[in-house]
Design an enzyme around this catalytic site. Sequence first.
Site, PDB file in Angstrom:
ATOM      1  N   ASP A 191       0.847  -1.201   0.000  1.00 14.05           N
ATOM      2  CA  ASP A 191       0.000   0.000   0.000  1.00 14.05           C
ATOM      3  C   ASP A 191       0.880   1.247   0.000  1.00 14.05           C
ATOM      4  O   ASP A 191       1.765   1.394   0.850  1.00 14.05           O
ATOM      5  CB  ASP A 191      -0.887   0.034   1.257  1.00 14.05           C
ATOM      6  CG  ASP A 191      -1.945  -1.063   1.245  1.00 14.05           C
ATOM      7  OD1 ASP A 191      -2.107  -1.734   0.204  1.00 14.05           O
ATOM      8  OD2 ASP A 191      -2.610  -1.232   2.289  1.00 14.05           O
ATOM      9  N   LYS A 193      -6.210  -7.255   0.848  1.00 17.39           N
ATOM     10  CA  LYS A 193      -7.285  -7.740   1.722  1.00 17.39           C
ATOM     11  C   LYS A 193      -6.997  -9.136   2.286  1.00 17.39           C
ATOM     12  O   LYS A 193      -7.274  -9.427   3.449  1.00 17.39           O
ATOM     13  CB  LYS A 193      -8.619  -7.730   0.962  1.00 17.39           C
ATOM     14  CG  LYS A 193      -9.080  -6.317   0.654  1.00 17.39           C
ATOM     15  CD  LYS A 193     -10.417  -6.287  -0.039  1.00 17.39           C
ATOM     16  CE  LYS A 193     -10.697  -4.903  -0.614  1.00 17.39           C
ATOM     17  NZ  LYS A 193     -10.606  -3.789   0.344  1.00 17.39           N
ATOM     18  N   ASN A 203      -4.026  -8.831   4.826  1.00 16.61           N
ATOM     19  CA  ASN A 203      -4.481  -8.127   6.039  1.00 16.61           C
ATOM     20  C   ASN A 203      -5.280  -9.078   6.932  1.00 16.61           C
ATOM     21  O   ASN A 203      -5.135  -9.097   8.155  1.00 16.61           O
ATOM     22  CB  ASN A 203      -5.382  -6.941   5.677  1.00 16.61           C
ATOM     23  CG  ASN A 203      -4.647  -5.867   4.891  1.00 16.61           C
ATOM     24  OD1 ASN A 203      -3.426  -5.835   4.865  1.00 16.61           O
ATOM     25  ND2 ASN A 203      -5.397  -4.986   4.239  1.00 16.61           N
ATOM     26  N   ASN A 210     -19.423  -4.970   2.496  1.00 17.97           N
ATOM     27  CA  ASN A 210     -19.764  -3.691   3.133  1.00 17.97           C
ATOM     28  C   ASN A 210     -20.871  -3.046   2.301  1.00 17.97           C
ATOM     29  O   ASN A 210     -21.413  -3.675   1.379  1.00 17.97           O
ATOM     30  CB  ASN A 210     -18.519  -2.810   3.320  1.00 17.97           C
ATOM     31  CG  ASN A 210     -17.942  -2.318   1.993  1.00 17.97           C
ATOM     32  OD1 ASN A 210     -18.586  -2.381   0.944  1.00 17.97           O
ATOM     33  ND2 ASN A 210     -16.726  -1.825   2.025  1.00 17.97           N
ATOM     34  N   GLY A 264     -19.821   0.051   8.579  1.00 18.09           N
ATOM     35  CA  GLY A 264     -18.909   1.115   9.041  1.00 18.09           C
ATOM     36  C   GLY A 264     -19.266   1.567  10.451  1.00 18.09           C
ATOM     37  O   GLY A 264     -19.386   0.747  11.360  1.00 18.09           O
ATOM     38  N   GLY A 268     -21.932  -0.209  12.565  1.00 15.13           N
ATOM     39  CA  GLY A 268     -21.782  -1.592  13.048  1.00 15.13           C
ATOM     40  C   GLY A 268     -22.022  -2.597  11.948  1.00 15.13           C
ATOM     41  O   GLY A 268     -21.474  -2.470  10.848  1.00 15.13           O
ATOM     42  N   ASP A 283      -7.279   6.249  10.636  1.00 16.42           N
ATOM     43  CA  ASP A 283      -7.144   5.631   9.308  1.00 16.42           C
ATOM     44  C   ASP A 283      -8.035   4.384   9.287  1.00 16.42           C
ATOM     45  O   ASP A 283      -7.772   3.415  10.002  1.00 16.42           O
ATOM     46  CB  ASP A 283      -5.669   5.261   9.084  1.00 16.42           C
ATOM     47  CG  ASP A 283      -5.421   4.564   7.746  1.00 16.42           C
ATOM     48  OD1 ASP A 283      -6.401   4.308   7.019  1.00 16.42           O
ATOM     49  OD2 ASP A 283      -4.246   4.279   7.436  1.00 16.42           O
ATOM     50  N   ALA A 306      -8.545  -1.085   6.003  1.00 17.74           N
ATOM     51  CA  ALA A 306      -8.480  -2.476   6.483  1.00 17.74           C
ATOM     52  C   ALA A 306      -9.325  -2.739   7.736  1.00 17.74           C
ATOM     53  O   ALA A 306      -9.217  -3.809   8.324  1.00 17.74           O
ATOM     54  CB  ALA A 306      -7.041  -2.931   6.717  1.00 17.74           C
ATOM     55  N   ALA A 307     -10.185  -1.775   8.111  1.00 22.02           N
ATOM     56  CA  ALA A 307     -11.082  -2.052   9.249  1.00 22.02           C
ATOM     57  C   ALA A 307     -11.981  -3.248   8.913  1.00 22.02           C
ATOM     58  O   ALA A 307     -12.234  -4.112   9.757  1.00 22.02           O
ATOM     59  CB  ALA A 307     -11.915  -0.825   9.572  1.00 22.02           C
ATOM     60  N   GLY A 308     -12.443  -3.295   7.658  1.00 20.46           N
ATOM     61  CA  GLY A 308     -13.286  -4.420   7.239  1.00 20.46           C
ATOM     62  C   GLY A 308     -12.510  -5.736   7.276  1.00 20.46           C
ATOM     63  O   GLY A 308     -13.076  -6.799   7.564  1.00 20.46           O
ATOM     64  N   ASP A 309     -11.203  -5.666   6.991  1.00 19.22           N
ATOM     65  CA  ASP A 309     -10.385  -6.889   7.024  1.00 19.22           C
ATOM     66  C   ASP A 309     -10.217  -7.384   8.466  1.00 19.22           C
ATOM     67  O   ASP A 309     -10.279  -8.591   8.733  1.00 19.22           O
ATOM     68  CB  ASP A 309      -9.017  -6.633   6.383  1.00 19.22           C
ATOM     69  CG  ASP A 309      -9.142  -6.246   4.923  1.00 19.22           C
ATOM     70  OD1 ASP A 309     -10.087  -6.728   4.268  1.00 19.22           O
ATOM     71  OD2 ASP A 309      -8.319  -5.450   4.441  1.00 19.22           O
ATOM     72  N   GLY A 331      -2.146   2.667   8.567  1.00 12.46           N
ATOM     73  CA  GLY A 331      -1.705   1.508   7.794  1.00 12.46           C
ATOM     74  C   GLY A 331      -2.647   0.338   7.917  1.00 12.46           C
ATOM     75  O   GLY A 331      -3.494   0.286   8.824  1.00 12.46           O
TER      76      GLY A 331
END
Length: 309
Positions: free
Chosen positions: A14, A41, A44, A185, A223, A226, A247, A250-253, A288
């Site tokens: 990235d 993805k 991560n 998502n 997001g 929830g 940042d 990668a929150a979804g990962d 990151g």
Amino acid sequence: MPPRIVVIGSINMDIVIHAERLPREGETVIGSDLRFFPGGKGANQAVAAARLGAETFMVGRVGKDSFGEPLRLGLLQNGIKCDHVIADENAASGTALIIINPQGNNSILVAPGASLNVSPADVDSVAELIRQADALLMQFEIPLDTVAYAAEQAQAHGVLTIIDAGPAKKCPPDLLTKADVLSPNETEAEALVGIPITDLPSAEEAARKFLELGVKNLVLKLGDKGCLVAQEGYIFHCPAFRVSPVDTTAAGDAFTAALGVEMAKGEPLERAVRFANAAGALSTLKPGAQPSMPTREAVLDFLRERDAG
Ligand code: RIB
């Protein structure tokens, strides 16, 4: 015994810049803070699964270029088994250009490179690994026929199969039914069922559409709202934890990996999604992709603090 998780997916470098806003066509915008972070993805999710306590196996491809070896070494340093990470002679390592805005939200452009060569033959080479896994995690940054083929192999052996439908792509409806859990998502869900998700009622409408298409368990990531869990005859909303993100990359990962680890351990879906919400929230507090994936201790501490507060 820790759960055994196999991740088949992308491994990217990235390249990240912070900017006030995205450039318009023909415009140059001055940003700041150029940084390189290991991402992708698939990778991560492998890093998150390992930090959350799973014995984790990565299956994917990097290029034989200056990014390939550092990406593989980073995975090894997280304790991930990389025997099936191939250094591809014919393609560059996957690379993502990421712009982060002042709210911590991201825009991402991916050149998948070697990840596009992850093939059904690669899946055949890990057939025994898949058979012995507690869960298989996949995403849409590798070819969809490979995802479908691996899901069929896992399902034939009763292995929990979780598909994170990112990035947003149209795909054959029967692929969506090949997983035990499908987790898109909002934008990915819209690409798959054509319903824009702007609030909880539209999320529920999209969820019902997924169930009509034959999805067994939907975990729709929303997001800062929830997630919504939907099964035949049952819809449940799990609210997000409030944090101040730096940042969100990668929150979804982090979420999908945490869901996979907890379900592989036999946790019920409602508990697993709460744990996953916490992992996702924590990942937004550091810059990151892979560096921000939380450890199991961090998630448990966070949940204890929230329960106490
Ligand atoms: O989900 C975040 C990831 O998407 C980034 O790490 C980037 O590599 C893209 O794959």
